[in-house]
Enzyme design. Sequence first.
Site, PDB file in Angstrom:
ATOM      1  N   SER A 174      -3.722  11.490  12.273  1.00 46.31           N
ATOM      2  CA  SER A 174      -3.483  12.535  11.275  1.00 46.31           C
ATOM      3  C   SER A 174      -3.950  13.929  11.717  1.00 46.31           C
ATOM      4  CB  SER A 174      -4.144  12.165   9.950  1.00 46.31           C
ATOM      5  OG  SER A 174      -3.489  11.052   9.403  1.00 46.31           O
ATOM      6  N   LYS A 224      -9.898   3.908  -0.190  1.00 44.15           N
ATOM      7  CA  LYS A 224      -8.931   4.328  -1.211  1.00 44.15           C
ATOM      8  C   LYS A 224      -9.293   3.857  -2.622  1.00 44.15           C
ATOM      9  CE  LYS A 224      -5.263   4.426   2.198  1.00 44.15           C
ATOM     10  NZ  LYS A 224      -3.902   4.083   2.578  1.00 44.15           N
ATOM     11  N   ASN A 273      -5.380   8.249  -1.933  1.00 44.28           N
ATOM     12  CA  ASN A 273      -5.416   8.542  -0.484  1.00 44.28           C
ATOM     13  C   ASN A 273      -5.515  10.034  -0.211  1.00 44.28           C
ATOM     14  OD1 ASN A 273      -2.756   9.424  -0.933  1.00 44.28           O
ATOM     15  ND2 ASN A 273      -2.200   8.926   1.166  1.00 44.28           N
ATOM     16  N   ASP A 326       0.819   7.866  -0.428  1.00 42.85           N
ATOM     17  CA  ASP A 326       1.391   6.707   0.275  1.00 42.85           C
ATOM     18  C   ASP A 326       2.612   6.199  -0.487  1.00 42.85           C
ATOM     19  OD1 ASP A 326      -0.552   6.584   2.245  1.00 42.85           O
ATOM     20  OD2 ASP A 326      -1.825   5.207   1.122  1.00 42.85           O
ATOM     21  N   GLY A 347       2.759 -10.489   3.101  1.00 37.53           N
ATOM     22  CA  GLY A 347       1.400 -10.052   2.797  1.00 37.53           C
ATOM     23  C   GLY A 347       1.228  -9.813   1.309  1.00 37.53           C
ATOM     24  N   GLY A 359      -2.015  -8.140   0.238  1.00 43.70           N
ATOM     25  CA  GLY A 359      -3.249  -7.351   0.150  1.00 43.70           C
ATOM     26  C   GLY A 359      -2.988  -5.975  -0.438  1.00 43.70           C
ATOM     27  N   ARG A 378       0.111 -15.814   3.490  1.00 42.32           N
ATOM     28  CA  ARG A 378      -0.578 -16.975   4.066  1.00 42.32           C
ATOM     29  C   ARG A 378      -1.380 -17.693   2.981  1.00 42.32           C
ATOM     30  NH1 ARG A 378      -4.991 -15.525   8.520  1.00 42.32           N
ATOM     31  NH2 ARG A 378      -5.786 -14.408   6.702  1.00 42.32           N
ATOM     32  N   LEU A 416       4.834  -1.863   8.668  1.00 44.61           N
ATOM     33  CA  LEU A 416       3.980  -0.718   8.313  1.00 44.61           C
ATOM     34  C   LEU A 416       3.109  -0.268   9.483  1.00 44.61           C
ATOM     35  CD1 LEU A 416       2.561  -1.173   4.691  1.00 44.61           C
ATOM     36  CD2 LEU A 416       4.667  -0.108   5.421  1.00 44.61           C
TER      37      LEU A 416
HETATM   38  P1  ATR Z   1      -4.611  -4.396   3.447  1.00 45.72           P
HETATM   39  O1  ATR Z   1      -5.318  -3.595   2.405  1.00 45.72           O
HETATM   40  O2  ATR Z   1      -4.417  -3.673   4.750  1.00 45.72           O
HETATM   41  O3  ATR Z   1      -3.344  -5.006   2.944  1.00 45.72           O
HETATM   42  P2  ATR Z   1      -5.987  -6.911   3.107  1.00 45.72           P
HETATM   43  O4  ATR Z   1      -6.098  -6.685   1.639  1.00 45.72           O
HETATM   44  O5  ATR Z   1      -7.169  -7.448   3.837  1.00 45.72           O
HETATM   45  O6  ATR Z   1      -5.633  -5.561   3.856  1.00 45.72           O
HETATM   46  O7  ATR Z   1      -4.702  -7.834   3.392  1.00 45.72           O
HETATM   47  C1  ATR Z   1      -4.364  -8.247   4.646  1.00 45.72           C
HETATM   48  C2  ATR Z   1      -3.071  -9.043   4.557  1.00 45.72           C
HETATM   49  O8  ATR Z   1      -2.739  -9.518   5.862  1.00 45.72           O
HETATM   50  C3  ATR Z   1      -3.174 -10.276   3.674  1.00 45.72           C
HETATM   51  O9  ATR Z   1      -1.935 -10.530   3.071  1.00 45.72           O
HETATM   52  C4  ATR Z   1      -3.526 -11.364   4.689  1.00 45.72           C
HETATM   53  O10 ATR Z   1      -3.209 -12.685   4.278  1.00 45.72           O
HETATM   54  P3  ATR Z   1      -4.293 -13.534   3.437  1.00 45.72           P
HETATM   55  O11 ATR Z   1      -4.215 -13.044   2.026  1.00 45.72           O
HETATM   56  O12 ATR Z   1      -3.850 -14.940   3.604  1.00 45.72           O
HETATM   57  O13 ATR Z   1      -5.629 -13.258   4.083  1.00 45.72           O
HETATM   58  C5  ATR Z   1      -2.628 -10.949   5.825  1.00 45.72           C
HETATM   59  N1  ATR Z   1      -3.056 -11.509   7.106  1.00 45.72           N
HETATM   60  C6  ATR Z   1      -4.092 -11.123   7.876  1.00 45.72           C
HETATM   61  N2  ATR Z   1      -4.162 -11.880   8.998  1.00 45.72           N
HETATM   62  C7  ATR Z   1      -3.121 -12.770   8.941  1.00 45.72           C
HETATM   63  C8  ATR Z   1      -2.627 -13.807   9.787  1.00 45.72           C
HETATM   64  N3  ATR Z   1      -3.225 -14.089  10.957  1.00 45.72           N
HETATM   65  N4  ATR Z   1      -1.526 -14.489   9.402  1.00 45.72           N
HETATM   66  C9  ATR Z   1      -0.906 -14.212   8.236  1.00 45.72           C
HETATM   67  N5  ATR Z   1      -1.310 -13.243   7.391  1.00 45.72           N
HETATM   68  C10 ATR Z   1      -2.399 -12.522   7.723  1.00 45.72           C
END
Ligand code: ATR
Length: 295
Positions: free
Chosen positions: A26, A75, A96, A111, A136, A138, A161, A231
């Site tokens: 940035s 954030k 953000n 964002d 994902g 998260g 996952r 992303l």
């Molecule tokens: P962010 O705020 O960047 O989204 P986060 O809240 O920690 O970070 O979320 C990370 C995401 O990546 C989650 O969906 C996580 O899956 P889990 O909920 O099962 O943990 C996913 N993730 C991270 N490592 C992974 C892996 N090796 N395989 C599949 N999904 C993964």
Amino acid sequence: MSMINEINGSTKITGVFGYPITHSLSPQMHNAAFQYKKLNYVYVPFEVHPKDLKSVLRNLKYLGIVGVNLTIPHKEIAYSCVDVLSKEAKLTKAVNTISVRGNKLYGFNTDYEGFLRSLEIDGNVNLEGKSILVLGAGGAAKGVSFSLLCRRIKSLIIANRTYKRAEDLVKRINKMSEVNSFAIPLKEDIIKEIIGDIDIVINTTSVGLHKEDKSLLSHKVLHSKLLVYDLIYNPYETPLIKEAKIAGAKTLNGLGMLLYQGALSWEIWTGKSAPVKIMRDALLRAVERSKENKK
Ligand code: ATR
């Protein structure tokens, strides 16, 4: 950069708070825009420990800091520290961008709009009627999902996952909108069953960030009518993007989102329209430099 020689008592300071902060691109993007528009502003990365964020934010006004970006993991904390929240910040419960105005801190979430602009401008996509698969569940998945809900999309499928997290996000989506949404486990054989009806796949997980990471989906699961959006922008081409290209799909990485969220923040701080092309070129140069540094 010649601008450093021009810093003086009236220079307005902006920047980014993160923990860690070393890899942020940035500064290059924002400083190039300030320089191009001949504005006496500077953008500096600050490593701020999460336990200190609240007191740092409270004291911004004493330092002539007019605005900051917040990145991982700040954030959500910033959301509870500001005085005034924008509509997008309220919706996502994440801030953000902060603008310091007198004694008050204004919190924004650029964002949200930045992501949509990258899809609609760079991806040339009309989201209406589209079926979207988000990998994902998260923080990033939440942000992406909530912004997609403000377009007339057809369906939003969350694959994660940890299945329970996908279910929880879908519950929130269903409370907020009428869009058809359901959760699935992040498994290739299950995704294979539904991918024929999908228009856009968005990776919000951290898989692809590290050298040893393998793609979550093989080209055999993907198809040529898809737009695959990762992303992640560093590496510039993740294993998922490589697989998508083999499948003949259109691809986008996270650089566009970084660009547009940055341009929107820049406009909030300066009140002027952002030189988006200058910012994009600066980002691309910064990506090239970071590739060379890794060699
Ligand atoms: P962010 O705020 O960047 O989204 P986060 O809240 O920690 O970070 O979320 C990370 C995401 O990546 C989650 O969906 C996580 O899956 P889990 O909920 O099962 O943990 C996913 N993730 C991270 N490592 C992974 C892996 N090796 N395989 C599949 N999904 C993964």
